[in-house]
Motif scaffolding. Structure first.
Motif, PDB file in Angstrom:
ATOM      1  N   HIS A  14       0.834  -1.208   0.000  1.00  0.00           N
ATOM      2  CA  HIS A  14       0.000   0.000   0.000  1.00  0.00           C
ATOM      3  C   HIS A  14       0.864   1.251   0.000  1.00  0.00           C
ATOM      4  O   HIS A  14       0.649   2.174  -0.812  1.00  0.00           O
ATOM      5  CB  HIS A  14      -0.920   0.002   1.219  1.00  0.00           C
ATOM      6  N   TRP A  15       1.850   1.297   0.879  1.00  0.00           N
ATOM      7  CA  TRP A  15       2.668   2.506   0.997  1.00  0.00           C
ATOM      8  C   TRP A  15       3.583   2.682  -0.207  1.00  0.00           C
ATOM      9  O   TRP A  15       3.936   3.820  -0.563  1.00  0.00           O
ATOM     10  CB  TRP A  15       3.441   2.502   2.307  1.00  0.00           C
ATOM     11  N   LYS A  43      13.345  11.042   1.105  1.00  0.00           N
ATOM     12  CA  LYS A  43      12.272  11.597   1.933  1.00  0.00           C
ATOM     13  C   LYS A  43      11.836  13.007   1.523  1.00  0.00           C
ATOM     14  O   LYS A  43      10.629  13.306   1.533  1.00  0.00           O
ATOM     15  CB  LYS A  43      12.657  11.547   3.406  1.00  0.00           C
ATOM     16  N   PRO A  44      12.756  13.911   1.161  1.00  0.00           N
ATOM     17  CA  PRO A  44      12.291  15.231   0.717  1.00  0.00           C
ATOM     18  C   PRO A  44      11.373  15.174  -0.494  1.00  0.00           C
ATOM     19  O   PRO A  44      10.435  15.976  -0.612  1.00  0.00           O
ATOM     20  CB  PRO A  44      13.597  15.969   0.401  1.00  0.00           C
ATOM     21  N   ALA A  60       5.033  10.716   9.518  1.00  0.00           N
ATOM     22  CA  ALA A  60       4.772   9.291   9.723  1.00  0.00           C
ATOM     23  C   ALA A  60       4.495   8.588   8.393  1.00  0.00           C
ATOM     24  O   ALA A  60       4.953   7.461   8.170  1.00  0.00           O
ATOM     25  CB  ALA A  60       3.600   9.094  10.682  1.00  0.00           C
ATOM     26  N   GLU A  61       3.756   9.253   7.503  1.00  0.00           N
ATOM     27  CA  GLU A  61       3.444   8.660   6.203  1.00  0.00           C
ATOM     28  C   GLU A  61       4.702   8.551   5.342  1.00  0.00           C
ATOM     29  O   GLU A  61       4.912   7.547   4.662  1.00  0.00           O
ATOM     30  CB  GLU A  61       2.384   9.492   5.491  1.00  0.00           C
ATOM     31  N   VAL A  62       5.522   9.591   5.372  1.00  0.00           N
ATOM     32  CA  VAL A  62       6.780   9.562   4.622  1.00  0.00           C
ATOM     33  C   VAL A  62       7.677   8.440   5.139  1.00  0.00           C
ATOM     34  O   VAL A  62       8.311   7.722   4.360  1.00  0.00           O
ATOM     35  CB  VAL A  62       7.496  10.924   4.711  1.00  0.00           C
ATOM     36  N   ASP A  63       7.700   8.267   6.445  1.00  0.00           N
ATOM     37  CA  ASP A  63       8.485   7.178   7.028  1.00  0.00           C
ATOM     38  C   ASP A  63       8.017   5.818   6.527  1.00  0.00           C
ATOM     39  O   ASP A  63       8.829   4.938   6.223  1.00  0.00           O
ATOM     40  CB  ASP A  63       8.407   7.218   8.554  1.00  0.00           C
TER      41      ASP A  63
END
Length: 213
Positions: free
Chosen positions: A52-53, A168-169, A179-182
């Motif tokens: 999903h992510w 991540k940027p 949290a979603e980016v992680d």
């Protein structure tokens, strides 16, 4: 969702990508079975939630693949022992080779995030691995470069491909929270290490490229 519906929804960086033959009968066949791959995913703790992510990451990165690959290539260019893998054998740059391979490199980002991890995906991992060995390197683009990319540098470069300071940027540009980016980064990293594991097969196969570590 059936296969045709899945394929219709796949995003690509261009309608036509030279040398990109995902799902083609000419693509190499993976010696890894789907059952073995499921066990490999368990070893990496890769779950449905990671799938999903990854999809969320893919929709976030779909317009940023050129920038992302550019960052990776900038690092490659700074290190002669890495840069030589895409240069002519006399050490000169080969703009045509870099130009034709670039869109495939960019599309690999979307293949990582948005393709279903089915037999076609597994087969294309084998195909990409072979294209880094003397079995198939240079043939797709008719390049005059060194004959192989050594596995040790592919594995080491995984640290760059998964570098949170690079990824991540870009993942955060869509407005997703920390949290979603992680979670996106974690899923991406798991997938990259799965791909690295799959890519070792031809390098350890005595009938393919066993001396190219």
């Amino acid at each position: 969702m059936n296969r045709s519906q899945t394929m219709e929804r796949v995003r690509m960086v261009a309608d036509e990508i030279p040398g990109y033959d995902y799902g083609s009968p000419s693509t190499a066949k993976s010696p890894i079975t789907l059952q073995e791959f499921e066990a490999l995913k368990q070893s990496a703790t890769f779950t449905k939630e990671d799938e999903h992510w990854l999809r969320v990451a893919g929709e976030t990165l779909v317009d940023q693949t050129k920038e992302l690959v550019g960052k990776w290539r900038d690092i490659i260019a700074k290190h002669p022992h890495l840069a030589r893998y895409s240069q002519r054998q006399d050490g000169r740059k080969d703009p045509r080779y870099s130009g034709t391979s670039g869109p495939r490199f960019q599309n690999s980002v979307l293949d990582t995030c948005l393709r279903p991890y089915d037999q076609d995906w597994l087969d294309y991992q084998q195909e990409m691995a072979l294209r880094h060995t003397s079995v198939k390197k240079n043939t797709t683009d008719n390049a005059q470069s060194v004959p192989t990319i050594h596995l040790r540098h592919i594995i080491a470069f995984g640290a760059v491909i998964t570098d949170p300071n690079i990824l991540k940027p870009l993942l955060a540009k869509s407005g997703h929270g920390t949290a979603e980016v992680d979670r996106m980064h974690q899923a991406w990293s798991k997938s990259i290490w799965l791909q690295m594991a799959l890519w070792t097969e031809p390098y350890t196969n005595p009938q393919l490229a066993p001396n190219e570590w």
